[in-house]
Design a protein around this motif. Structure first.
Motif, short mmCIF file in Angstrom:
data_model
loop_
_atom_site.label_atom_id
_atom_site.label_comp_id
_atom_site.label_asym_id
_atom_site.label_seq_id
_atom_site.Cartn_x
_atom_site.Cartn_y
_atom_site.Cartn_z
N LEU A 241 -6.68 -1.94 -7.81
CA LEU A 241 -7.43 -0.89 -7.11
C LEU A 241 -6.93 0.51 -7.45
O LEU A 241 -7.65 1.49 -7.25
CB LEU A 241 -7.36 -1.14 -5.61
CG LEU A 241 -8.12 -2.40 -5.16
CD1 LEU A 241 -7.65 -2.86 -3.79
CD2 LEU A 241 -9.61 -2.14 -5.15
N GLY A 242 -5.71 0.61 -7.96
CA GLY A 242 -5.16 1.92 -8.25
C GLY A 242 -5.21 2.31 -9.71
O GLY A 242 -4.89 3.45 -10.07
N ASP A 243 -5.62 1.37 -10.59
CA ASP A 243 -5.66 1.64 -12.02
C ASP A 243 -7.09 1.95 -12.46
O ASP A 243 -8.05 1.33 -11.98
CB ASP A 243 -5.12 0.43 -12.78
CG ASP A 243 -4.95 0.70 -14.26
OD1 ASP A 243 -3.85 1.07 -14.67
OD2 ASP A 243 -5.94 0.54 -15.01
N GLU B 190 0.84 -1.22 0.00
CA GLU B 190 0.00 0.00 0.00
C GLU B 190 0.86 1.25 0.00
O GLU B 190 0.58 2.22 -0.73
CB GLU B 190 -0.92 -0.01 1.23
CG GLU B 190 -2.03 -1.04 1.16
CD GLU B 190 -2.86 -1.09 2.43
OE1 GLU B 190 -4.08 -1.29 2.33
OE2 GLU B 190 -2.27 -0.94 3.53
N ALA C 82 -2.86 -3.87 -5.50
CA ALA C 82 -2.67 -2.42 -5.57
C ALA C 82 -2.86 -1.92 -6.99
O ALA C 82 -3.40 -0.83 -7.22
CB ALA C 82 -1.28 -2.05 -5.06
N TYR D 155 2.74 1.70 -3.46
CA TYR D 155 1.88 2.14 -4.56
C TYR D 155 0.97 3.30 -4.18
O TYR D 155 0.19 3.77 -5.02
CB TYR D 155 1.04 0.96 -5.07
CG TYR D 155 1.80 0.03 -5.99
CD1 TYR D 155 1.86 0.28 -7.35
CD2 TYR D 155 2.49 -1.06 -5.48
CE1 TYR D 155 2.58 -0.56 -8.20
CE2 TYR D 155 3.21 -1.90 -6.32
CZ TYR D 155 3.25 -1.64 -7.68
OH TYR D 155 3.97 -2.47 -8.51
N ASN D 156 1.06 3.75 -2.94
CA ASN D 156 0.19 4.83 -2.45
C ASN D 156 -1.28 4.53 -2.76
O ASN D 156 -2.03 5.38 -3.25
CB ASN D 156 0.61 6.17 -3.07
CG ASN D 156 -0.05 7.35 -2.37
OD1 ASN D 156 -0.40 7.28 -1.19
ND2 ASN D 156 -0.26 8.44 -3.10
N THR D 157 -1.66 3.29 -2.48
CA THR D 157 -3.02 2.81 -2.78
C THR D 157 -3.52 1.96 -1.62
O THR D 157 -2.80 1.07 -1.15
CB THR D 157 -3.03 1.96 -4.06
OG1 THR D 157 -2.60 2.76 -5.16
CG2 THR D 157 -4.43 1.43 -4.35
N GLN D 158 -4.74 2.20 -1.18
CA GLN D 158 -5.32 1.36 -0.14
C GLN D 158 -5.83 0.06 -0.74
O GLN D 158 -6.56 0.07 -1.74
CB GLN D 158 -6.48 2.07 0.56
CG GLN D 158 -7.10 1.23 1.68
CD GLN D 158 -8.38 1.85 2.25
OE1 GLN D 158 -8.84 2.88 1.76
NE2 GLN D 158 -8.94 1.21 3.25
N ILE D 159 -5.45 -1.05 -0.15
CA ILE D 159 -5.95 -2.36 -0.58
C ILE D 159 -7.12 -2.72 0.33
O ILE D 159 -6.93 -3.02 1.51
CB ILE D 159 -4.86 -3.44 -0.51
CG1 ILE D 159 -3.71 -3.10 -1.47
CG2 ILE D 159 -5.45 -4.81 -0.86
CD1 ILE D 159 -2.53 -4.06 -1.38
N GLN E 174 -10.47 -0.18 -11.61
CA GLN E 174 -11.64 0.40 -10.92
C GLN E 174 -12.90 0.22 -11.76
O GLN E 174 -13.98 -0.07 -11.22
CB GLN E 174 -11.37 1.88 -10.65
CG GLN E 174 -10.27 2.12 -9.62
CD GLN E 174 -9.80 3.57 -9.59
OE1 GLN E 174 -10.38 4.43 -10.24
NE2 GLN E 174 -8.75 3.82 -8.83
#
Length: 470
Positions: free
Chosen positions: A418-420, A112, A415, A115-119, A424
């Motif tokens: 959820l981050g792309d 997380e 990640a 990638y600066n992304t919440q899983i 999404q």
């Protein structure tokens, strides 16, 4: 034991926008498939499958099914007494070759942050990296195919029946019988290990054709088992081609065809029912309210394809499977996205197929796997070698789990999904956005436990250095 080496040098075609691949110029490829800009530039890319269908619709187009998987399960049970006898590491499991599934919350936090992304949901690791006998996912399909071939030979000769205690195969009589036959395979490393170790144990003569990507320690280990290793200064496709040619000239030689083998595929597919039991034991639910996402490192496609197929049979629309490949070898991503499967290779686009992830260093995907999963696979993504090394170091520091670089390809998957933007959209299109807190993500760790300590230390140091340079 014999050491052989052959010279084949691969050439990467010089690319320009007018170069024609499968009837289209490179510029036309980029226009039709915008993601090809990233793919050709060796950037990490995330793709979702526009041909993905409901399980009920997709499975009608496939000629194999649950009966085939159950047949493979029963065969492995018959061989369990033999496996337990000759491989002490499997005795506790009664000769069943299986790996643990573990939660990795500390690594989830690391991913997380990276990638600066919440899983949303929890992250687990399927530790095929620690499978007994050959220490990789190939212990499933590779060992299964060798056992199936051995069973067929012994039954045809009247030496074995399904009612027998298969531990009888551990005898001079059977080893002498199998020594009259040979097995050949082309491999980047791990499949060769599983085929070589199992075949040699039974008594077969074994030839493993290995590409330039194969690690030296894997070749050395095979030779220590009496396996003939044939080396090529080229990639995986040449190793497979030469192994196939060798077997065609010998009626007593069996070729394990990683590109097209239904037997390999079924050996991998057995993993799904065993995983279900492990998830039940962990209290992990998989149903319409608790979606499961699985990220599978992919080379030619047999291992991840078989596992994905088994998972779809088991969990149907409640599981979503994604392939993970190196940016230098994204053959399955290109094959699935274009629908051309094995009709194109990464070299067609000027991609060199050179990666530290040796088990994934494949330039042309399996057409068999691609077509079986054409409507069942959720998507595919590519990961830089540097990312795999950094994930490797983080996995050791956070969870004390040691994996080889290729086995880390699945770890960033949650990640990236959820981050792309495409990830999404995939979630929204299936009405999953309000269920993600209930979701589970499994990164399939495909190899690593047999890596020599000094080489693992080098991998770790490389990852640490790359992290410091960020």
């Amino acid at each position: 034991m014999m050491i052989m080496k052959k010279n084949y040098k691969s050439e990467v075609i010089g690319m320009d926008e007018k170069t024609v691949v499968a009837g289209m110029s490179i510029s036309e490829w980029k226009e039709k498939y915008p993601l090809m800009h990233k793919v050709i530039n060796l950037e990490e890319a995330f793709w979702t499958n526009g041909k993905y269908e409901s399980f009920e619709d997709a499975i009608k187009k496939v000629e194999i099914g649950m009966d085939d998987v159950k047949d493979a399960e029963e065969r492995l049970k018959r061989f369990a007494p033999y496996i337990a006898k000759v491989f002490p590491a499997t005795r506790e499991s009664g000769g069943i070759i299986e790996s643990p599934t573990v939660r990795i919350p500390k690594m989830k936090t690391e991913v997380e942050t990276f990638y600066n992304t919440q899983i949303k949901g929890e992250l687990l690791l399927k530790c095929d990296s620690h499978l007994a006998i050959s220490g990789s996912i190939k212990a499933r399909g590779g060992i299964y195919e060798v056992l199936k071939h051995a069973e067929e030979l012994a039954m045809e000769a009247g030496l074995l029946s399904v009612e027998d205690d298969y531990s009888k195969l551990d005898s001079d009589d059977f080893r002498n019988f199998f020594s009259g036959y040979s097995i050949a395979v082309g491999s980047t490393g791990n499949l060769g290990l599983s085929i070589g170790i199992m075949s040699a144990q039974l008594g077969f003569k074994v030839y493993v054709h290995m590409s330039a990507d194969a690690k030296q320690w894997k070749k050395d280990l095979l030779r220590s088992k009496g396996v003939t290793v044939v080396e090529y200064e080229s990639d995986y496709s040449i190793a497979v081609e030469e192994g196939r040619k060798q077997s065609e000239g010998d009626p007593k030689m069996y070729f394990v065809d990683d590109e097209n083998s239904k037997n390999l595929f079924m050996g991998y597919a057995v993993a799904a029912s065993r995983l279900k039991g492990q998830l039940d034991d962990l209290g992990v639910k998989v149903d319409s309210e608790h979606p499961l996402f699985v990220y599978l490192p992919c080379g030619v496609g047999g291992g991840p394809g078989g596992v994905a197929f088994g998972l779809k049979l088991m969990f149907k629309d409640n599981v979503h499977c994604f392939f993970a490949e190196p940016t230098h070898s994204p053959c399955m991503l290109i094959g699935l996205m274009s629908g051309l499967h094995d009709k194109v290779c990464v070299q067609d686009f000027g991609i060199d197929n050179k990666t530290a992830a040796d088990g994934l260093a494949v330039g042309r995907a399996s057409g068999f796997v691609g077509k079986v999963l054409e409507n069942l696979i959720s998507g595919s993504y590519s990961v830089k070698d540097e990312t795999m090394y950094m994930m490797l170091s983080k996995m050791i520091d956070s969870e004390s789990i040691r994996l080889e670089p290729s086995a880390l390809a699945g770890v960033p998957g949650a990640a990236m999904l959820l981050g792309d933007a495409l990830g999404q959209e995939y979630i929204r299109a299936r009405g999953l956005e309000n269920l993600m807190d209930n979701s589970s993500h499994i990164a399939w760790a495909t190899g690593g436990s047999m890596v020599p300590a000094d080489i693992m230390d080098e991998y770790y140091s490389t990852g640490k250095r790359l992290l410091e340079e960020l």
